[in-house]
Design an enzyme around this catalytic site. Structure first.
Site, short mmCIF file in Angstrom:
data_model
loop_
_atom_site.label_atom_id
_atom_site.label_comp_id
_atom_site.label_asym_id
_atom_site.label_seq_id
_atom_site.Cartn_x
_atom_site.Cartn_y
_atom_site.Cartn_z
N GLY A 80 0.80 -1.23 0.00
CA GLY A 80 0.00 0.00 0.00
C GLY A 80 0.83 1.27 0.00
CB ALA A 81 4.33 2.01 -0.68
N GLY B 97 -1.07 7.76 -0.13
CA GLY B 97 -1.27 8.12 1.27
C GLY B 97 -0.13 7.86 2.25
N GLY C 46 1.29 5.09 3.26
CA GLY C 46 2.32 4.15 2.81
C GLY C 46 3.35 4.82 1.92
CB SER D 137 -8.17 2.07 12.10
OG SER D 137 -9.06 3.14 12.32
CE1 TYR E 200 -10.34 0.41 7.18
CE2 TYR E 200 -11.25 1.74 8.95
CZ TYR E 200 -10.19 1.40 8.13
OH TYR E 200 -8.98 2.03 8.28
#
Ligand SMILES: NC(=O)c1ccc[n+]([C@@H]2O[C@H](COP(=O)([O-])OP(=O)(O)OC[C@H]3O[C@@H](n4cnc5c(N)ncnc54)[C@H](OP(=O)(O)O)[C@@H]3O)[C@@H](O)[C@H]2O)c1
Length: 277
Positions: A7-8, A11, A13, A135, A161
């Site tokens: 996930g880089a 955002g 990442g 989260s 989520y």
């Protein structure tokens, strides 16, 4: 020292990747979008660009996850830090080709399988570390293990989520219980409420809440700091398996501390992923 990150391409990442590159000898960029990955790599100074290896990874496709882990294991003698950062919230219920609800697949099952197949190369490191981006939403989790795909009742994107972010914390603690004696450390974290691509596709009450929250959100650079801290620093042994926020341990919810729940999650994840383990 070698690093792998998911996930880089966006955002939190992306910032973590850019700021951690100078600290590592080799960086594995695990992403599904090669164009975005190439753009990110070209944002680095030339001497850092050659340290980066792109590996194709789609967390909603377990064959892709297994292939990515195999490719990385062939390239690297050891892996010191794995950052399981990719994730998202999805407005509509979607079932992946492997038969898993998309939020569950992209935020939990994909990383569970990736970490499983990377474990041999992680354990070759003198001090392997797995960082899971969770989260504070985990506090709203209401888990029904018999209905993880929402076969019954109404799909709620936020509930799904919240559940998977709880799973990230449970998974972290399980990793320490199962591999801690072999030197593995693992941490979960909350990055803050961060202005990224996250939540852009959501709908319903969450979309309204997210729009209202925009002016108060922190930047991706600020949001990446706990990830960077955990990746770079040596954390006291007694904090192994802990959940962090703003570089400090934070007590997660009661469910997140439940041994029973984390054992159930491990067993269910293994059962669901049997074909790819
Ligand atoms: N933003 C917040 O306020 C916040 C708060 C708490 C926790 N988090 C967590 O922080 C992490 C990073 O989120 P972010 O805010 O930086 O969001 P973002 O900007 O939307 O980035 C999400 C990243 O995950 C990747 N990704 C999503 N699905 C994937 C899949 N199936 N296979 C491979 N990669 C996939 C995306 O790839 P593409 O570029 O290809 O789309 C992107 O690189 C997530 O785990 C999120 O749950 C965020």
């Amino acid at each position: 020292m070698n690093l792998a990150i998911t996930g880089a391409t966006s955002g939190i990442g992306a910032v973590a990747f850019q700021e951690l590159c100078p600290e590592f000898d080799q960086i594995f960029l695990l992403a599904r979008n090669q164009e975005k990955a190439d753009q990110l790599i070209s944002s680095l100074p030339k001497n850092q660009q050659r340290k980066v290896v792109f590996i194709s990874l789609d967390l909603s496709d377990m064959h892709s996850v297994k292939s990515a882990a195999n490719a990385l294991s062939k390239e690297a003698d050891q892996l010191d830090v794995l950052i399981n950062n990719a994730g998202g919230i999805f407005p509509k219920k979607e079932i992946t080709k492997d038969g898993f609800e998309l939020t569950l697949s992209s935020n939990h099952l994909g990383h569970f399988l990736l970490t499983h197949h990377l474990m041999p190369v992680l354990l070759k490191s003198g001090s392997p570390k797995v960082i899971n981006v969770s989260s504070e939403a985990h506090r709203a989790a209401k888990v029904d293990f018999s209905n993880l795909n929402y076969d019954e009742g109404r799909y709620s994107s936020f509930n799904s989520y919240a559940n998977v972010k709880l799973f990230n914390i449970l998974f972290t603690k399980s990793l320490v219980e199962k591999y801690g004696e072999q030197g593995l450390t693992s941490y979960a974290l909350h990055p803050g409420v961060v202005n990224t691509n996250f939540g852009k596709e959501s709908d319903g009450i969450f979309k309204i809440f997210w729009k209202l929250a925009k002016p108060f959100m922190i930047t991706p650079k600020e949001g990446a700091q706990t990830t960077i801290f955990l990746a770079k620093e040596t954390i006291p042994q007694k904090q192994n398996g802990f959940y962090f926020k703003k570089n400090k341990p934070l007590v997660p919810s009661g469910l997140a501390r439940s041994r029973d729940l984390r054992e159930k999650l491990w067993k269910i994840s293994e059962k669901m992923l049997k074909e790819w383990l």
